[in-house]
Write an enzyme that holds these catalytic residues in place. Structure first.
Site, PDB file in Angstrom:
ATOM      1  N   ARG A 148       0.864  -1.175   0.000  1.00 40.93           N
ATOM      2  CA  ARG A 148       0.000   0.000   0.000  1.00 40.93           C
ATOM      3  C   ARG A 148       0.905   1.230   0.000  1.00 40.93           C
ATOM      4  NH1 ARG A 148      -2.223  -3.366   4.198  1.00 40.93           N
ATOM      5  NH2 ARG A 148      -4.286  -4.179   3.646  1.00 40.93           N
ATOM      6  N   LYS A 172      -2.583  -1.909   7.805  1.00 39.98           N
ATOM      7  CA  LYS A 172      -3.781  -1.368   8.445  1.00 39.98           C
ATOM      8  C   LYS A 172      -3.915  -1.894   9.861  1.00 39.98           C
ATOM      9  CE  LYS A 172      -6.625  -0.543   4.330  1.00 39.98           C
ATOM     10  NZ  LYS A 172      -7.896  -0.863   3.637  1.00 39.98           N
ATOM     11  N   HIS A 244      -1.924   2.062  -6.050  1.00 37.02           N
ATOM     12  CA  HIS A 244      -2.643   0.805  -5.814  1.00 37.02           C
ATOM     13  C   HIS A 244      -2.663  -0.077  -7.055  1.00 37.02           C
ATOM     14  CE1 HIS A 244      -5.460  -1.804  -3.688  1.00 37.02           C
ATOM     15  NE2 HIS A 244      -6.105  -1.916  -4.828  1.00 37.02           N
ATOM     16  N   ARG A 247      -0.011  -2.569  -6.788  1.00 31.30           N
ATOM     17  CA  ARG A 247      -0.375  -3.608  -5.811  1.00 31.30           C
ATOM     18  C   ARG A 247      -1.322  -4.609  -6.463  1.00 31.30           C
ATOM     19  NH1 ARG A 247      -1.177  -4.601  -0.189  1.00 31.30           N
ATOM     20  NH2 ARG A 247      -3.315  -4.996   0.435  1.00 31.30           N
ATOM     21  N   HIS A 270      -4.418  -9.017   3.945  1.00 25.80           N
ATOM     22  CA  HIS A 270      -5.873  -9.009   4.053  1.00 25.80           C
ATOM     23  C   HIS A 270      -6.315  -9.919   5.193  1.00 25.80           C
ATOM     24  CE1 HIS A 270      -6.362  -7.854  -0.465  1.00 25.80           C
ATOM     25  NE2 HIS A 270      -6.139  -6.814   0.298  1.00 25.80           N
ATOM     26  N   TYR A 279      -8.715  -9.868  -6.496  1.00 33.17           N
ATOM     27  CA  TYR A 279      -7.477  -9.862  -7.270  1.00 33.17           C
ATOM     28  C   TYR A 279      -7.334 -11.094  -8.152  1.00 33.17           C
ATOM     29  CZ  TYR A 279      -6.045  -6.064  -4.226  1.00 33.17           C
ATOM     30  OH  TYR A 279      -5.978  -4.871  -3.561  1.00 33.17           O
TER      31      TYR A 279
END
Length: 298
Positions: A148, A172, A244, A247, A270, A279
Site C-alpha cells: 500500500r 492497516k 494501488h 499492488r 488481508h 485480485y
C-alpha cells in the site's frame, strides 16, 4: 449515558483495548457521529434508545444523502462495533445493528498493468537525475512487494531484512507482516541507499525512513501519486494508474502464475480471503489457456 459520553468512551476502548491505529479510530468516530446526527432528527438523545428500525432508517438517510453503498457498508460496520462495545459495557442487552445486512456492493475491478506496461513506466524514468534511482526503487518496490502507498512511505531501513529476502511493513490497524522481496526491488533499493540517500542531508526524526525527498524528509502520499502521474505522461498508457494499481498488478500476476490465494492474502495483509478474491480476475487469454491445458475435452 448520553451520546457525547458514549462516543468518548468508545474512543478510549478503541485506543486502549483494541489498540487501533489513529486513522482507524478517527474513521470509527466519524461514523458514529453520523449516527448521532441522524438520532437528533429522531429526537433520540441517548444511543441506548436506538432500535433496529432506527438503524435501518439511518441507512435510508445515508442513501438519501447519496452516500455510496461501500461507504454505507463501512459505516454500518462501525455502528455494529459501537453497539458491541455498549453491550460489553452492560449498557444494552442486545446489539440492535447485529442482524442488519450491509448494502450489496458491486465489485468493480480496478485496472491492472501488464508486465510490458510496467516495464514501459520504468523505462520512462530519467536515471540521470538524482531522484531517478529513488523513483525506480519506488516503482520496483510497489510492484515487487505489493505494498500500500502508506506502507511504502513508512518503510524503514531497520525493517529491511535483505539477508533473508524479506521486508517488514506496518499495515492497516498497525499490524506488522513480513513480505518477500525480489531481486529487482532489492537491487534498486540498495543502489538508491548507497548512491543517493547516503548523500542526502537527513532531517532529525527521518533517519530510518527508506524513501526521502530532497529536504531529507519522508515522502508524502501525494508525492508518490505525482511521481506516478509524471511517469505515466511519458508513456502511451491510457489507463488510470495509481500506487494501488501496482499492488493490484502484483497480486494479479502472482495468481496468473499459479500462486496460492492464501499466500497472496498473507502478502497483501488481508484479514479475509474474500477481500483477496477481487485480485483473482484473469484475462480471457489466460482463462482460455487453462481450459486448453486442463479440461479433458478442450
Amino acid at each position: 449515558m448520553d451520546w457525547k459520553a458514549s462516543i468518548n468512551n468508545f474512543k478510549q476502548y478503541l485506543q486502549l483495548e483494541r489498540s487501533l491505529a489513529a486513522n482507524s479510530i478517527i474513521a470509527y468516530i466519524m461514523d458514529i457521529e453520523k449516527l448521532f446526527s441522524f438520532s437528533l432528527t429522531q429526537d433520540i438523545l441517548n444511543p441506548v434508545k436506538l432500535e433496529t428500525k432506527h438503524i435501518q432508517l439511518f441507512l435510508v438517510w445515508l442513501k438519501d444523502l447519496e452516500v455510496s453503498p461501500s461507504s454505507q457498508a463501512r459505516i454500518l460496520s462501525g455502528v455494529k462495533a459501537f453497539y458491541t462495545f455498549l453491550a460489553i459495557e452492560g449498557e444494552i442487552k442486545h446489539n440492535p445493528a447485529e442482524l442488519i445486512e450491509a448494502p450489496r456492493l458491486s465489485r468493480k475491478l480496478p485496472d491492472f498493468l501488464h508486465l510490458y506496461e510496467i516495464e514501459e513506466i520504468i523505462n520512462a524514468i530519467d536515471l540521470s537525475q538524482p531522484e531517478g534511482l529513488r523513483n525506480k526503487a519506488i516503482i520496483e518496490t510497489l510492484y515487487g512487494c505489493g505494498l500500500r502507498v502508506s506502507e511504502l512511505i513508512n518503510l524503514k531501513i531497520s525493517n529491511l531484512f535483505f539477508e533473508i529476502d524479506f521486508v517488514k511493513v506496518v499495515g492497516k490497524g498497525s499490524k506488522e507482516r513480513l513480505i518477500p522481496i525480489g531481486g529487482a526491488a532489492k537491487k534498486m533499493i540498495n543502489l538508491y541507499l548507497q548512491e543517493i540517500r547516503n548523500h542526502t542531508p537527513i532531517k532529525t526524526g527521518f533517519e530510518d525512513f527508506v524513501f526521502l525527498n530532497r529536504r531529507g524528509r519522508a515522502l508524502s502520499r501525494v508525492m508518490i501519486f505525482l511521481i506516478i502521474k509524471d511517469l505515466l505522461s511519458k508513456t502511451n498508457i491510457k489507463k488510470n494508474v495509481s500506487p494501488h494499481t501496482f499492488r493490484h498488478s502484483f497480486a494479479t500476476h502472482l495468481i496468473e502464475g499459479g500462486a496460492d490465494l492464501r499466500a497472496v492474502q498473507e502478502m497483501l495483509g488481508h484479514e479475509s480471503i474474500t477481500t483477496t478474491e477481487i485480485y483473482t480476475h484473469l484475462d480471457k487469454a489466460y482463462l482460455q489457456s487453462v481450459i486448453t491445458s486442463f479440461h479433458p475435452r478442450p
